[in-house]
Design a protein around this motif. Structure first.
Motif, PDB file in Angstrom:
ATOM      1  N   SER A   1      58.740 -35.366  -8.694  1.00  0.00           N
ATOM      2  CA  SER A   1      59.270 -35.281  -9.764  1.00  0.00           C
ATOM      3  C   SER A   1      57.788 -35.167 -10.639  1.00  0.00           C
ATOM      4  CB  SER A   1      60.618 -36.268 -10.383  1.00  0.00           C
ATOM      5  OG  SER A   1      60.464 -36.175 -11.433  1.00  0.00           O
ATOM      6  N   GLY A   2      57.947 -34.327 -11.347  1.00  0.00           N
ATOM      7  CA  GLY A   2      56.815 -34.699 -12.726  1.00  0.00           C
ATOM      8  C   GLY A   2      55.287 -33.816 -12.203  1.00  0.00           C
ATOM      9  N   LYS A   3      54.878 -34.131 -13.109  1.00  0.00           N
ATOM     10  CA  LYS A   3      53.168 -33.755 -12.675  1.00  0.00           C
ATOM     11  C   LYS A   3      51.862 -35.231 -13.014  1.00  0.00           C
ATOM     12  CE  LYS A   3      54.023 -29.321 -13.456  1.00  0.00           C
ATOM     13  NZ  LYS A   3      53.724 -27.600 -13.929  1.00  0.00           N
ATOM     14  N   VAL A   4      52.287 -36.404 -13.420  1.00  0.00           N
ATOM     15  CA  VAL A   4      51.710 -37.148 -13.433  1.00  0.00           C
ATOM     16  C   VAL A   4      50.297 -37.367 -13.125  1.00  0.00           C
ATOM     17  CG1 VAL A   4      51.381 -39.554 -14.223  1.00  0.00           C
ATOM     18  CG2 VAL A   4      53.145 -38.480 -14.662  1.00  0.00           C
ATOM     19  N   LEU A   5      50.404 -37.250 -11.879  1.00  0.00           N
ATOM     20  CA  LEU A   5      49.621 -37.550 -10.740  1.00  0.00           C
ATOM     21  C   LEU A   5      48.139 -36.354 -10.775  1.00  0.00           C
ATOM     22  CD1 LEU A   5      51.384 -38.987  -7.310  1.00  0.00           C
ATOM     23  CD2 LEU A   5      50.670 -39.690  -9.893  1.00  0.00           C
ATOM     24  N   THR A   6      48.419 -35.080 -10.706  1.00  0.00           N
ATOM     25  CA  THR A   6      48.419 -33.553 -10.887  1.00  0.00           C
ATOM     26  C   THR A   6      47.348 -34.201 -12.560  1.00  0.00           C
ATOM     27  OG1 THR A   6      50.066 -32.614  -9.694  1.00  0.00           O
ATOM     28  CG2 THR A   6      47.984 -32.017 -10.806  1.00  0.00           C
ATOM     29  N   GLY A   7      47.733 -34.658 -13.255  1.00  0.00           N
ATOM     30  CA  GLY A   7      46.791 -34.867 -14.673  1.00  0.00           C
ATOM     31  C   GLY A   7      46.002 -36.088 -14.330  1.00  0.00           C
ATOM     32  N   LEU A   8      46.121 -37.053 -13.719  1.00  0.00           N
ATOM     33  CA  LEU A   8      44.969 -38.250 -13.138  1.00  0.00           C
ATOM     34  C   LEU A   8      44.316 -37.531 -12.368  1.00  0.00           C
ATOM     35  CD1 LEU A   8      47.793 -41.171 -12.908  1.00  0.00           C
ATOM     36  CD2 LEU A   8      46.474 -40.947 -14.826  1.00  0.00           C
ATOM     37  N   ALA A   9      44.284 -37.103 -11.573  1.00  0.00           N
ATOM     38  CA  ALA A   9      43.217 -36.796 -10.502  1.00  0.00           C
ATOM     39  C   ALA A   9      42.942 -35.467 -11.462  1.00  0.00           C
ATOM     40  CB  ALA A   9      44.053 -35.660  -9.276  1.00  0.00           C
ATOM     41  N   ARG A  10      42.730 -34.803 -11.923  1.00  0.00           N
ATOM     42  CA  ARG A  10      41.836 -34.167 -12.887  1.00  0.00           C
ATOM     43  C   ARG A  10      41.140 -34.864 -14.284  1.00  0.00           C
ATOM     44  NH1 ARG A  10      45.940 -31.066 -15.604  1.00  0.00           N
ATOM     45  NH2 ARG A  10      45.754 -29.897 -13.371  1.00  0.00           N
ATOM     46  N   ARG A  11      41.793 -35.435 -14.628  1.00  0.00           N
ATOM     47  CA  ARG A  11      40.451 -36.625 -15.009  1.00  0.00           C
ATOM     48  C   ARG A  11      39.667 -37.389 -14.467  1.00  0.00           C
ATOM     49  NH1 ARG A  11      45.530 -37.492 -18.235  1.00  0.00           N
ATOM     50  NH2 ARG A  11      45.450 -40.022 -17.443  1.00  0.00           N
ATOM     51  N   ILE A  12      40.411 -37.716 -12.944  1.00  0.00           N
ATOM     52  CA  ILE A  12      39.208 -38.551 -11.940  1.00  0.00           C
ATOM     53  C   ILE A  12      38.114 -37.399 -11.654  1.00  0.00           C
ATOM     54  CG2 ILE A  12      39.312 -39.937  -9.972  1.00  0.00           C
ATOM     55  CD1 ILE A  12      42.374 -40.402 -11.168  1.00  0.00           C
ATOM     56  N   ASP A  13      38.792 -36.609 -11.148  1.00  0.00           N
ATOM     57  CA  ASP A  13      37.598 -35.579 -10.246  1.00  0.00           C
ATOM     58  C   ASP A  13      37.969 -34.406 -10.432  1.00  0.00           C
ATOM     59  OD1 ASP A  13      35.863 -34.292  -8.709  1.00  0.00           O
ATOM     60  OD2 ASP A  13      36.218 -36.013  -7.504  1.00  0.00           O
ATOM     61  N   LYS A  14      37.230 -33.486 -11.428  1.00  0.00           N
ATOM     62  CA  LYS A  14      37.331 -31.625 -12.079  1.00  0.00           C
ATOM     63  C   LYS A  14      36.979 -30.707 -11.130  1.00  0.00           C
ATOM     64  CE  LYS A  14      37.460 -31.918 -16.820  1.00  0.00           C
ATOM     65  NZ  LYS A  14      37.373 -34.199 -17.367  1.00  0.00           N
ATOM     66  N   ALA A  15      36.503 -31.368  -9.639  1.00  0.00           N
ATOM     67  CA  ALA A  15      35.898 -30.232  -9.143  1.00  0.00           C
ATOM     68  C   ALA A  15      37.814 -30.330  -7.621  1.00  0.00           C
ATOM     69  CB  ALA A  15      34.953 -31.038  -8.316  1.00  0.00           C
ATOM     70  N   LEU A  16      38.837 -31.359  -8.319  1.00  0.00           N
ATOM     71  CA  LEU A  16      39.904 -31.496  -6.752  1.00  0.00           C
ATOM     72  C   LEU A  16      40.793 -30.573  -7.017  1.00  0.00           C
ATOM     73  CD1 LEU A  16      40.483 -35.109  -6.037  1.00  0.00           C
ATOM     74  CD2 LEU A  16      39.636 -33.604  -4.481  1.00  0.00           C
ATOM     75  N   ALA A  17      41.624 -29.650  -6.342  1.00  0.00           N
ATOM     76  CA  ALA A  17      42.411 -28.643  -6.616  1.00  0.00           C
ATOM     77  C   ALA A  17      44.131 -29.445  -7.364  1.00  0.00           C
ATOM     78  CB  ALA A  17      42.440 -27.080  -6.184  1.00  0.00           C
ATOM     79  N   GLY A  18      44.390 -29.251  -7.972  1.00  0.00           N
ATOM     80  CA  GLY A  18      46.352 -29.932  -7.831  1.00  0.00           C
ATOM     81  C   GLY A  18      47.197 -29.117  -8.050  1.00  0.00           C
ATOM     82  N   VAL A  19      48.034 -29.042  -7.001  1.00  0.00           N
ATOM     83  CA  VAL A  19      49.213 -28.836  -7.422  1.00  0.00           C
ATOM     84  C   VAL A  19      50.484 -29.208  -7.084  1.00  0.00           C
ATOM     85  CG1 VAL A  19      50.572 -26.610  -5.807  1.00  0.00           C
ATOM     86  CG2 VAL A  19      48.112 -26.689  -5.528  1.00  0.00           C
ATOM     87  N   ALA A  20      51.263 -29.107  -8.084  1.00  0.00           N
ATOM     88  CA  ALA A  20      52.581 -29.960  -8.757  1.00  0.00           C
ATOM     89  C   ALA A  20      53.484 -29.278  -7.400  1.00  0.00           C
ATOM     90  CB  ALA A  20      52.911 -30.278 -10.083  1.00  0.00           C
ATOM     91  N   ILE A  21      54.732 -29.861  -6.840  1.00  0.00           N
ATOM     92  CA  ILE A  21      55.456 -28.923  -6.512  1.00  0.00           C
ATOM     93  C   ILE A  21      56.845 -29.733  -6.844  1.00  0.00           C
ATOM     94  CG2 ILE A  21      57.202 -28.006  -4.543  1.00  0.00           C
ATOM     95  CD1 ILE A  21      53.870 -28.110  -3.052  1.00  0.00           C
ATOM     96  N   ASN A  22      57.442 -29.226  -8.044  1.00  0.00           N
ATOM     97  CA  ASN A  22      58.462 -29.479  -8.812  1.00  0.00           C
ATOM     98  C   ASN A  22      59.981 -29.095  -8.037  1.00  0.00           C
ATOM     99  OD1 ASN A  22      57.050 -30.258 -11.862  1.00  0.00           O
ATOM    100  ND2 ASN A  22      57.243 -31.819  -9.630  1.00  0.00           N
ATOM    101  N   GLY A  23      60.061 -27.509  -8.108  1.00  0.00           N
ATOM    102  CA  GLY A  23      61.360 -26.844  -7.522  1.00  0.00           C
ATOM    103  C   GLY A  23      61.059 -25.809  -7.210  1.00  0.00           C
ATOM    104  N   PRO A  24      62.329 -24.760  -7.222  1.00  0.00           N
ATOM    105  CA  PRO A  24      61.830 -23.559  -5.713  1.00  0.00           C
ATOM    106  C   PRO A  24      60.885 -22.560  -5.983  1.00  0.00           C
ATOM    107  CG  PRO A  24      64.192 -24.093  -6.692  1.00  0.00           C
ATOM    108  CD  PRO A  24      63.239 -25.243  -7.371  1.00  0.00           C
TER     109      PRO A  24
END
Length: 315
Positions: free
Chosen positions: A281-304
């Motif tokens: 649920s949500g995208k909190v960790l994806t947002g945190l990761a973006r702030r910590i290391d912009k080189a990391l790609a982030g993908v949030a999977i919530n729904g279909p």
């Protein structure tokens, strides 16, 4: 591409979470049904219909968030995504560490649901309502926040410590109400951009949670623990755990210890991870990761739709 899966913690819950997954995928329906059966109640009804204040109760939010995370993983695997082959590491934020272990096969789904219900109840019961507090400190370095926590604890005679290092200049402190309020004031004096008291029901991840840690030690002694099929990074040590005794020790320590999320994301980056997948649920960790290391790609999977897009990209 090296991938790690992350699993969200409390605060990511929302009424309706998991409903689209259940409507679209039988594997998700099976997960929610199994969690309901393990708890002896229709937690899924609270997740999908509310009320929000009931879902937000610690004893409900913890197993509910885990259920959505595991549902995402089960749906992906049923459609050919081999987690053990394609994910190098798993990690979860606080209760999300249990989600990670469930996804890794360390615990059964039913046991994970029951453990999180016990954990939620024990954490709530550890400190009378109103005696503990938490605050978010924005814009100070770790050493400065450690200093104000120690100063506030010394002045008030109460507990005050860093509970979460979320990265991006966001640290959360926890402990006795007077000590946390004093630390927040000292942080403001020291130049924090914000020092915000949080609307939480208990001082999570502080020494005041010691009774809950003992409750979890007892609960964990009653369940079968398997070696994870994917390494799980522990919150308190920022290192992989695999031996059952070590898994128990880290999960017990986690109740009173710090969630070192910034360091976890940095550890991923330093270990060759290029993509972080947030399952649940949500995208909190994806947002945190973006702030910590912009080189990391982030993908949030919530729904279909997220699942279909992820499977297409990782076919």
């Amino acid at each position: 591409m090296t991938t790690a899966f992350t699993f969200p913690g409390q605060g990511s819950q929302a009424v309706g979470m998991g409903k689209e997954l259940a409507d679209a995928f039988p594997e998700a329906r099976d997960v929610f049904g199994e969690v309901d059966e393990a708890l002896g109640e229709k937690l899924s009804a609270v997740m999908w219909e509310g009320p929000e204040e009931t879902l937000t109760l610690t004893a409900n939010a913890q197993p509910a968030l885990m259920a959505v995370s595991v549902a995402v993983v089960r749906v992906l695997e049923a459609r050919g995504y081999d987690l053990a082959a394609k994910a190098s590491y798993l990690a979860g934020h606080s209760l999300g560490e249990y989600s990670a272990h469930c996804a890794a096969g360390t615990f059964s789904l039913a046991d994970t649901a029951r453990l999180l219900r016990i954990r939620g109840n024990a954490m709530q019961a550890a400190v009378p309502v109103g005696e503990g507090a938490m605050a978010a400190i924005i814009g100070l370095e770790n050493d400065d926040v450690e200093f104000v926590c120690e100063a506030a604890a010394g002045e008030t005679g109460g507990v005050c410590q860093i509970a979460n290092d979320n990265g991006g200049g966001q640290l959360v402190i926890s402990g006795g109400k007077a000590a946390v309020e004093r630390a927040a004031a000292l942080a403001s004096d020291k130049g924090a951009k914000r020092a915000l008291m949080l609307p939480v029901s208990a001082p999570f991840h502080s020494a005041l949670m010691a009774p809950a840690a003992e409750a979890m030690r007892e609960a964990l002694s009653q369940v079968t623990i398997n070696t994870p099929r994917v390494p799980v990074i522990a919150n308190v040590t920022v290192a992989p755990v695999s031996a059952p005794a070590d898994i128990v020790a880290r999960l017990v320590e986690q109740v009173t210890g710090q969630v070192r999320w910034r360091e976890t994301v940095e550890w991923f980056a330093g270990s060759g991870v290029t993509t972080l997948v947030e399952a649940g649920s949500g995208k909190v960790l994806t947002g945190l990761a973006r702030r910590i290391d912009k080189a990391l790609a982030g993908v949030a999977i919530n729904g279909p739709a997220d699942i279909e897009a992820f499977l297409q990209a990782n076919a």
